[in-house]
Design a protein around this motif. Structure first.
Motif, PDB file in Angstrom:
ATOM      1  N   ASN A   1      23.150  53.246 -19.174  1.00  0.00           N
ATOM      2  CA  ASN A   1      22.279  52.216 -19.938  1.00  0.00           C
ATOM      3  C   ASN A   1      22.752  51.933 -21.378  1.00  0.00           C
ATOM      4  O   ASN A   1      22.129  51.728 -22.210  1.00  0.00           O
ATOM      5  CB  ASN A   1      20.938  52.643 -19.807  1.00  0.00           C
ATOM      6  CG  ASN A   1      20.909  54.134 -20.307  1.00  0.00           C
ATOM      7  OD1 ASN A   1      21.495  54.610 -21.006  1.00  0.00           O
ATOM      8  ND2 ASN A   1      19.607  54.866 -20.128  1.00  0.00           N
ATOM      9  N   ASP A   2      24.051  52.060 -21.444  1.00  0.00           N
ATOM     10  CA  ASP A   2      24.823  51.774 -22.646  1.00  0.00           C
ATOM     11  C   ASP A   2      25.263  50.601 -22.784  1.00  0.00           C
ATOM     12  O   ASP A   2      25.462  49.781 -21.819  1.00  0.00           O
ATOM     13  CB  ASP A   2      25.731  52.899 -23.386  1.00  0.00           C
ATOM     14  CG  ASP A   2      26.508  53.424 -22.288  1.00  0.00           C
ATOM     15  OD1 ASP A   2      26.801  52.698 -21.251  1.00  0.00           O
ATOM     16  OD2 ASP A   2      27.207  54.561 -22.281  1.00  0.00           O
ATOM     17  N   GLY A   3      26.401  50.455 -23.600  1.00  0.00           N
ATOM     18  CA  GLY A   3      27.045  49.137 -23.763  1.00  0.00           C
ATOM     19  C   GLY A   3      28.671  49.069 -23.108  1.00  0.00           C
ATOM     20  O   GLY A   3      29.298  48.413 -23.723  1.00  0.00           O
ATOM     21  N   PHE A   4      28.536  49.554 -22.023  1.00  0.00           N
ATOM     22  CA  PHE A   4      29.932  49.912 -21.206  1.00  0.00           C
ATOM     23  C   PHE A   4      30.489  48.698 -20.977  1.00  0.00           C
ATOM     24  O   PHE A   4      31.724  48.603 -21.066  1.00  0.00           O
ATOM     25  CB  PHE A   4      29.923  50.876 -20.317  1.00  0.00           C
ATOM     26  CG  PHE A   4      29.073  50.371 -18.788  1.00  0.00           C
ATOM     27  CD1 PHE A   4      29.767  49.798 -17.674  1.00  0.00           C
ATOM     28  CD2 PHE A   4      27.752  50.456 -18.826  1.00  0.00           C
ATOM     29  CE1 PHE A   4      29.264  49.281 -16.806  1.00  0.00           C
ATOM     30  CE2 PHE A   4      27.094  49.835 -17.607  1.00  0.00           C
ATOM     31  CZ  PHE A   4      27.814  49.282 -16.619  1.00  0.00           C
ATOM     32  N   LYS A   5      29.674  47.687 -20.291  1.00  0.00           N
ATOM     33  CA  LYS A   5      30.179  46.266 -19.974  1.00  0.00           C
ATOM     34  C   LYS A   5      31.178  45.640 -20.850  1.00  0.00           C
ATOM     35  O   LYS A   5      32.170  45.044 -20.594  1.00  0.00           O
ATOM     36  CB  LYS A   5      29.165  45.531 -19.444  1.00  0.00           C
ATOM     37  CG  LYS A   5      28.469  46.092 -18.221  1.00  0.00           C
ATOM     38  CD  LYS A   5      27.449  45.121 -17.595  1.00  0.00           C
ATOM     39  CE  LYS A   5      26.553  45.618 -16.340  1.00  0.00           C
ATOM     40  NZ  LYS A   5      25.573  44.600 -15.884  1.00  0.00           N
ATOM     41  N   GLU A   6      30.616  45.490 -22.166  1.00  0.00           N
ATOM     42  CA  GLU A   6      31.426  44.793 -23.254  1.00  0.00           C
ATOM     43  C   GLU A   6      32.655  45.285 -23.219  1.00  0.00           C
ATOM     44  O   GLU A   6      33.762  44.994 -23.654  1.00  0.00           O
ATOM     45  CB  GLU A   6      30.566  44.708 -24.356  1.00  0.00           C
ATOM     46  CG  GLU A   6      29.262  43.937 -24.377  1.00  0.00           C
ATOM     47  CD  GLU A   6      28.322  44.402 -23.254  1.00  0.00           C
ATOM     48  OE1 GLU A   6      28.215  45.748 -23.227  1.00  0.00           O
ATOM     49  OE2 GLU A   6      27.173  43.741 -23.153  1.00  0.00           O
ATOM     50  N   ILE A   7      32.787  46.958 -23.417  1.00  0.00           N
ATOM     51  CA  ILE A   7      33.894  47.433 -23.745  1.00  0.00           C
ATOM     52  C   ILE A   7      35.106  47.319 -22.733  1.00  0.00           C
ATOM     53  O   ILE A   7      36.230  47.142 -22.941  1.00  0.00           O
ATOM     54  CB  ILE A   7      33.796  49.029 -23.847  1.00  0.00           C
ATOM     55  CG1 ILE A   7      32.790  49.180 -25.152  1.00  0.00           C
ATOM     56  CG2 ILE A   7      35.127  49.865 -23.796  1.00  0.00           C
ATOM     57  CD1 ILE A   7      32.102  50.758 -25.093  1.00  0.00           C
ATOM     58  N   ILE A   8      34.629  47.473 -21.370  1.00  0.00           N
ATOM     59  CA  ILE A   8      35.470  47.317 -20.363  1.00  0.00           C
ATOM     60  C   ILE A   8      36.036  45.790 -20.306  1.00  0.00           C
ATOM     61  O   ILE A   8      37.126  45.541 -20.111  1.00  0.00           O
ATOM     62  CB  ILE A   8      34.737  47.559 -18.926  1.00  0.00           C
ATOM     63  CG1 ILE A   8      34.683  49.132 -19.150  1.00  0.00           C
ATOM     64  CG2 ILE A   8      35.810  47.300 -17.746  1.00  0.00           C
ATOM     65  CD1 ILE A   8      33.783  49.552 -17.730  1.00  0.00           C
TER      66      ILE A   8
END
Length: 374
Positions: free
Chosen positions: A79-86
Motif C-alpha cells: 500500500n505504498d508508492g511502488f507502482k510509480e517507481i516500477i
C-alpha cells in the motif's frame, strides 16, 4: 572431572569448526556453463518502495543475454508508492519485466513465489529479496551449476551490507550461518539455505509442490523448498560460493531481535527432529560453554580451562574470516570481540524464544505456534 568434561566438549566444538573451515576452503566452484539457461529473477515484495529503486538499478546492469532473462516482481498487497517507481523504469529497463499482484485470497511470500513460478517462462527460477543488490555476473554464476543434469537447486552466498559498527556486528554474526549451510550441503546433509540467493529448476518446483502442505505457515519458503528437494534429490543441491548477494542489515537491535526471532520460529516450524539435531547440538554447546566459564571462575580454575577457550575463539575467528573474505568483506577485530562477549548468551535466549510469543513481519503479526491462514 567436571572441568575435564567441559574441556573435551569445547575442544570437540573447536575441531568441528576447524574442519568446517577446511571444507569451506575446498568447496567446489562452477562459474561457467556451456549453454546459458533461460532465467526468471523472481522477487516477492510488500511495501518495499524505499528499496525498489536500488533493486531495479542493480538488476538493470546485470550481464546476461536480454533474450534469456526476465524479471518477475510479485506484489503482496503493498500500500505504498511502488507502482510509480516500477513504471519509471519500464521504458529504460533492458530486460522483460512483469509485475503481478496477488489476489485477495492469497498473501505471504510462499504464495507470491508460487504465483511467480507459474507465470515464469524460463527453465531456471532465481529468487531474491527487494532490499538486495547483485554483482553483474550474479545470474551467470547461479545458473552455471545447472549444466550438471542432476543439480536441482543452487544456494548462493548472502552478506549484510555494512554501514556502521552495528551493521558490521550483524554482518559477522550472520556469516557463520552461511558457512554452516554451505558446509552441510557439501557434506551431503543440507540444513539451511537463504531465499535471498536461491535458484531452482521450474520443472522441479512444479513437480514437488514444496508449499502444498505448509502454505499457511508464514515463513520458511527457502527451508521448505530445500527440505523437499533434499528428500527427493539428495545429491541435487549445490552451493555457489562465488555468487554473493548483498542485503540490508537490520536497522537497529530491535529490528535484529525481531528478525532473528522470526528466523528461529521458521526453523522450529520447518525442521524435523533429525534436521533439528545440529541446531540443538549448537544450543546445548553454548549452554555447556557458559556453564563451564561460570564454574571455572567460581572454583578459581579458569586458567585450566583457558587453553581450550582460546582454541575456541581462534577456530571461530578462522571460520568467520574465511567466509567474509570470500564475500569481499574484511574481518573486524572489534566486532568479533563484541560477539565473543555476548554470542553464547544470545544463542541460548533466541533458541528459547523461538517457541514462545509472537513476531511481526511485513506489518503482519504471527504467533510462533499459530499457522496463519491465507
Amino acid at each position: 572431572m567436571i572441568l575435564a568434561f567441559f574441556s573435551i566438549i569445547i575442544l570437540l566444538y573447536s575441531l568441528c569448526l576447524l574442519y568446517a573451515s577446511k571444507s569451506w576452503r575446498k568447496l567446489p566452484q562452477l562459474n561457467e556453463s556451456g549453454e546459458l539457461k533461460t532465467v526468471s529473477i523472481l522477487i516477492p515484495f510488500r511495501n518495499e518502495a524505499e528499496n525498489l529503486n536500488n533493486l531495479l538499478k542493480s538488476i538493470s546492469v546485470l550481464e546476461y543475454p536480454v533474450n534469456l532473462l526476465e524479471v518477475i516482481l510479485v506484489n503482496d498487497h503493498s500500500n505504498d508508492g511502488f507502482k510509480e517507481i516500477i513504471q519509471s523504469f519500464e521504458n529504460r529497463f533492458p530486460f522483460k519485466i512483469t509485475v503481478i499482484s496477488l489476489s485477495i485470497q492469497l498473501k505471504g511470500k510462499k504464495s507470491a513465489i508460487s504465483v511467480g513460478v507459474k507465470h515464469s517462462s524460463s527453465e531456471i527460477i532465481l529468487t531474491s529479496d527487494a532490499d538486495c543488490s547483485f554483482p553483474k555476473d550474479w545470474v551467470q554464476k547461479m545458473q552455471a551449476p545447472f549444466e550438471i543434469s542432476h543439480i536441482e537447486l543452487v544456494s548462493g552466498s548472502v552478506v549484510f551490507k555494512e554501514n556502521n559498527l552495528m551493521s558490521r556486528i550483524f554482518q559477522m554474526e550472520f556469516a557463520p550461518l552461511i558457512g554452516v549451510g554451505a558446509v552441510s550441503i557439501d557434506l551431503g546433509n543440507p540444513t539451511m539455505a537463504n531465499g535471498a540467493n536461491l535458484a531452482f529448476r521450474k520443472s522441479t518446483f512444479e513437480k514437488l509442490k514444496p508449499y502444498a502442505d505448509n502454505l499457511s505457515i508464514p515463513s520458511g519458503d527457502d527451508i521448505f523448498l530445500l527440505q523437499k528437494i533434499k528428500s527427493q534429490y539428495l545429491d541435487g543441491i549445490f552451493f555457489q560460493k562465488e555468487a554473493v548477494v548483498e542485503t540490508q542489515a537490520p536497522k537497529d537491535f530491535i529490528s535484529f531481535f525481531r528478525q532473528r526471532k522470526r528466523w528461529a520460529a521458521k526453523w522450529s516450524a520447518t525442521s524435523s527432529l533429525v534436521d533439528s539435531l545440529p541446531a540443538l547440538a549448537v544450543w546445548a554447546f553454548h549452554l555447556i560453554y557458559i556453564t563451564a566459564i561460570v564454574y571455572s571462575i567460581i572454583t578459581t580454575q579458569f586458567l585450566i580451562l583457558l587453553p581450550v577457550v582460546i582454541l575456541k575463539i581462534i577456530s571461530e575467528g578462522i571460520f568467520i574470516s574465511l567466509i567474509l573474505k570470500s564475500q569481499a568483506k574484511g574481518f573486524k577485530l572489534s566486532s568479533f570481540a563484541f560477539l565473543q562477549l555476548f554470542y553464547s548468551l544470545y544463542v541460548l535466549v533466541f533458541g528459547l524464544l523461538a517457541n514462545f510469543g509472537s513476531y511481526s513481519w511485513k506489518e503482519r503479526k504471527y504467533n510462533n505456534n499459530e499457522q496463519s491462514g491465507n
